[in-house]
Structures are given as structure tokens and as C-alpha cells.
Scaffold this motif. Structure first.
Motif, PDB file in Angstrom:
ATOM      1  N   TYR A 126       0.501  -0.877   0.653  1.00 41.64           N
ATOM      2  CA  TYR A 126       0.059   0.122  -0.225  1.00 41.64           C
ATOM      3  C   TYR A 126       0.722   1.198   0.111  1.00 41.64           C
ATOM      4  O   TYR A 126       1.880   1.339   0.541  1.00 41.64           O
ATOM      5  CB  TYR A 126      -1.317  -0.159   1.071  1.00 41.64           C
ATOM      6  CG  TYR A 126      -0.051   0.459   2.805  1.00 41.64           C
ATOM      7  CD1 TYR A 126       0.085   1.308   2.609  1.00 41.64           C
ATOM      8  CD2 TYR A 126       0.054  -1.199   3.093  1.00 41.64           C
ATOM      9  CE1 TYR A 126       0.209   1.737   4.109  1.00 41.64           C
ATOM     10  CE2 TYR A 126       0.818  -1.051   4.448  1.00 41.64           C
ATOM     11  CZ  TYR A 126       1.453   0.226   5.357  1.00 41.64           C
ATOM     12  OH  TYR A 126       0.962   0.423   6.072  1.00 41.64           O
ATOM     13  N   GLU A 225      -0.005  -2.881  -5.492  1.00 45.71           N
ATOM     14  CA  GLU A 225      -0.518  -1.810  -4.995  1.00 45.71           C
ATOM     15  C   GLU A 225      -2.286  -2.544  -4.169  1.00 45.71           C
ATOM     16  O   GLU A 225      -3.414  -2.692  -5.200  1.00 45.71           O
ATOM     17  CB  GLU A 225       0.071  -1.317  -5.136  1.00 45.71           C
ATOM     18  CG  GLU A 225       0.730  -0.328  -5.107  1.00 45.71           C
ATOM     19  CD  GLU A 225       1.477   0.651  -5.694  1.00 45.71           C
ATOM     20  OE1 GLU A 225       1.081   1.423  -6.608  1.00 45.71           O
ATOM     21  OE2 GLU A 225       2.738   1.049  -5.904  1.00 45.71           O
ATOM     22  N   PRO A 227      -5.977  -0.651  -1.367  1.00 47.24           N
ATOM     23  CA  PRO A 227      -6.375   0.526   0.069  1.00 47.24           C
ATOM     24  C   PRO A 227      -5.280  -0.443   0.786  1.00 47.24           C
ATOM     25  O   PRO A 227      -5.513  -1.819   0.718  1.00 47.24           O
ATOM     26  CB  PRO A 227      -7.194   0.331  -0.186  1.00 47.24           C
ATOM     27  CG  PRO A 227      -7.908   0.028  -1.626  1.00 47.24           C
ATOM     28  CD  PRO A 227      -7.097  -0.729  -2.753  1.00 47.24           C
ATOM     29  N   ARG A 228      -4.760   0.488   1.703  1.00 49.72           N
ATOM     30  CA  ARG A 228      -4.542  -0.361   3.494  1.00 49.72           C
ATOM     31  C   ARG A 228      -5.597  -1.479   3.515  1.00 49.72           C
ATOM     32  O   ARG A 228      -4.964  -2.002   4.162  1.00 49.72           O
ATOM     33  CB  ARG A 228      -3.672   0.396   4.116  1.00 49.72           C
ATOM     34  CG  ARG A 228      -3.134  -0.110   5.477  1.00 49.72           C
ATOM     35  CD  ARG A 228      -2.275   1.133   5.689  1.00 49.72           C
ATOM     36  NE  ARG A 228      -2.171   1.004   7.373  1.00 49.72           N
ATOM     37  CZ  ARG A 228      -1.155   1.488   7.934  1.00 49.72           C
ATOM     38  NH1 ARG A 228      -0.872   3.054   7.771  1.00 49.72           N
ATOM     39  NH2 ARG A 228      -0.794   0.620   9.623  1.00 49.72           N
ATOM     40  N   PHE A 231      -5.241  -4.547   1.965  1.00 48.88           N
ATOM     41  CA  PHE A 231      -4.015  -4.910   1.987  1.00 48.88           C
ATOM     42  C   PHE A 231      -3.177  -5.839   3.542  1.00 48.88           C
ATOM     43  O   PHE A 231      -3.105  -6.593   3.053  1.00 48.88           O
ATOM     44  CB  PHE A 231      -2.250  -3.206   2.048  1.00 48.88           C
ATOM     45  CG  PHE A 231      -1.573  -4.168   2.493  1.00 48.88           C
ATOM     46  CD1 PHE A 231      -0.507  -5.046   1.921  1.00 48.88           C
ATOM     47  CD2 PHE A 231      -0.947  -3.957   3.999  1.00 48.88           C
ATOM     48  CE1 PHE A 231       1.061  -5.802   2.020  1.00 48.88           C
ATOM     49  CE2 PHE A 231       0.084  -4.843   5.021  1.00 48.88           C
ATOM     50  CZ  PHE A 231       1.299  -5.403   4.429  1.00 48.88           C
TER      51      PHE A 231
END
Length: 299
Positions: A126, A225, A227-228, A231
Motif C-alpha cells: 500500500y 498495490e 488500499p491499506r 492490504f
């Protein structure tokens, strides 16, 4: 059989991450003293590396880098002889699996972990941009061989004290810390859960971020990648069941096959590697940041 054997290579080397590059780097070695268990007084130590090149820095556990040349010799000898051996007996597991890349000059952070996806490894990560509110003090001290100045900030719900040195002209530091007029040579939180101290540095004239084993497992530049929040869910699911994506592909016949040059069956090795993963992830229940920390200022 080679594809099945790759499962165990993935398990062995899934805890180091890097990008391909050949350029000069300044490598800074930090001794990280940390408390792996919240309610324990026991402290552990590990050497972390911060590699600074022209357009970015890369922070990670030095363990995999430090033993890479030894593993290269052993693996090439193994390939030449045509006999596979259990390399887990001759290599030390890193304490930390994450890689943190900061790009210059915007200091955008990419946080990366490595997981297994079927029979192949993949990197997930992220992005974030942190703006730490540093309060620089007039207090000065000698940290190692460097003249340093004190600064404080709050990050991840903790108060941090840093010492930076303008003798090292890099506005960077270990983990996600950056933004001071000089390299951070020491930083620790108020409760001393995590404390980094610079121990040394050297020039790496022909720097390559990918280790030999990472090249061998064909893990290159690509990071998936997300979004946190996604992730964290993806990585937590992997920690709970590291072989969830492999298990549906394994028949009973495959699980009962032996691996040339190694003791036990494919099933035995999967159990062993699963335990290795679980032990690794359960060893530290005192993370630097809580998931989806809300107390970090973001741009």
C-alpha cells in the motif's frame, strides 16, 4: 516435481523483498532493539538496513542480504549436483518481513509484504504519504561518532524521540520516519518498545536490491498495490493460512510423493513450512503500528 519444489523455495525466501537496480548506494546499518511481546520485559535485537540511492531509500531486515552470497554458493552447488537439499537448515530467518520504500523528493511511502499465490510468490503493498509534526529542540548530544540534535513527534499513537545529524545530509531514517534536516541516527518510542540506533554505514558501489534468491524465485519489480485496509486483510488471511492458495492444487498422490534429496514427503514439508510461517508471525504481537492507524497525519 520442480514446480512442487518451488513451493518450499517460496516458503524459505518469502520474507525478503526488493526491487531490481544497479547503482551506487549509501547503506546505513541500524541496530533495532524491540519488545516482541507486549507484556514481556524480554528484548530482541536485529540489524536493519537503510539503503539510500539517488531517487529513493529502501528499508528492510539485513538478515537476508547478509547471507545471500552463502546461499547462492550452496544453491548453485545443489543445482550442479542435481541433488536438492533442505536449505532451511543453513539459513537464518529474518525477524521482519516488510520492505519500506520512500521515493524522493515527495517521500511517498510504499509498504510491501510478500505472500504466496498458488505456486508463485507475489508482492503486495500500500502507498501513503506521511507528514510527521516534528518539534526540533536545541538539545544536542553525541550519538556514536555523530553530533546530533533532538526532535520529537507523535506517530502510530506513540510519542517518539529522535536524534538527527546534519553531518549526514539525508532527510531520512529507519522505518517510515523522515523529514528532519539530517539523517536520523537514533529514534525510540516513549515506552522503548522499538529503538533504532545507527551502528555504521558503507558505500555499495554496484548496488542490487534484488537478492540472488529473489531473482531465482522470479520476484521482480511488480508490486500489487491496494488500499491499506485491503492490504491488511489480504496479509492477515495469508498469515492465518499460508498455503490456502496451494492446498486446492495438491492431490493426495502429490502430497505423498517424496522430494529428491530431502527427508519426508511433500505433505511433510508443507506441514514443516506452515509451522515455520506460523512461528514467524506469532513471534511478534507488539507491532510498531496498529492496523489502519488513525492518528497519523496524511496528505
Amino acid at each position: 516435481m520442480k514446480k512442487l519444489f518451488s513451493i518450499f523455495l517460496i516458503a524459505l525466501f518469502a520474507f525478503a523483498g526488493a526491487q531490481e537496480s544497479k547503482e551506487a548506494a549509501n547503506r546505513f546499518f541500524y541496530e533495532l532493539t524491540f519488545k516482541p511481546k507486549k507484556d514481556s520485559a524480554k528484548l530482541e535485537k536485529v540489524i536493519m538496513a537503510l539503503d539510500i540511492v539517488k531517487d529513493r531509500s529502501v528499508y528492510r531486515d539485513f538478515t537476508a542480504i547478509g547471507q545471500d552470497s552463502i546461499l547462492k554458493v550452496q544453491f548453485e552447488a545443489m543445482q550442479k549436483a542435481g541433488v536438492y537439499k533442505d536449505l532451511s537448515k543453513s539459513f537464518k530467518m529474518p525477524k521482519f518481513s516488510a520492505k519500506i520504500v520512500k521515493t524522493y523528493p515527495d517521500m511517498k511511502i510504499q509498504y510491501v509484504e510478500r505472500i504466496a499465490s498458488g505456486f508463485s510468490p507475489m508482492s503486495i503493498g500500500y502507498n501513503e504519504t506521511l507528514k510527521l509534526d516534528w518539534k526540533i529542540s536545541n538539545e544536542k548530544a553525541k550519538i556514536g561518532s555523530y553530533n546530533a540534535q533532538k526532535a520529537t513527534t507523535e506517530f502510530a499513537g506513540k510519542k517518539w524521540t529522535a536524534w538527527f545529524s546534519s553531518e549526514l545530509p539525508f532527510q531520512d531514517g529507519p522505518y517510515k520516519f523522515s523529514g528532519l534536516p539530517g539523517l536520523i541516527v537514533k529514534i525510540e518510542d516513549e515506552g522503548k518498545n522499538y529503538s533504532w540506533v545507527l551502528q555504521g554505514n558503507k558505500k555499495v558501489p554496484d548496488w542490487e536490491e534484488l537478492t540472488y534468491m529473489e531473482k531465482l524465485s522470479n520476484l521482480g519489480l511488480k508490486v500489487t498495490e491496494m488500499p491499506r485496509e485491503k492490504f491488511e486483510k489480504t496479509f492477515n488471511d495469508f498469515k492465518k493460512d499460508p498455503f490456502s492458495s496451494v492446498r486446492p492444487m495438491m492431490t493426495q498422490e502429490m502430497m505423498s510423493k517424496s522430494i529428491p534429496g530431502m527427508d519426508g514427503t511433500i505433505g511433510d514439508m508443507m506441514k514443516k513450512q506452515e509451522k515455520m510461517y506460523k512461528d514467524f508471525f506469532n513471534a511478534n504481537d507488539n507491532p510498531i503500528e496498529k492496523e489502519q492507524a488513525s492518528d497519523v497525519k496524511k496528505k
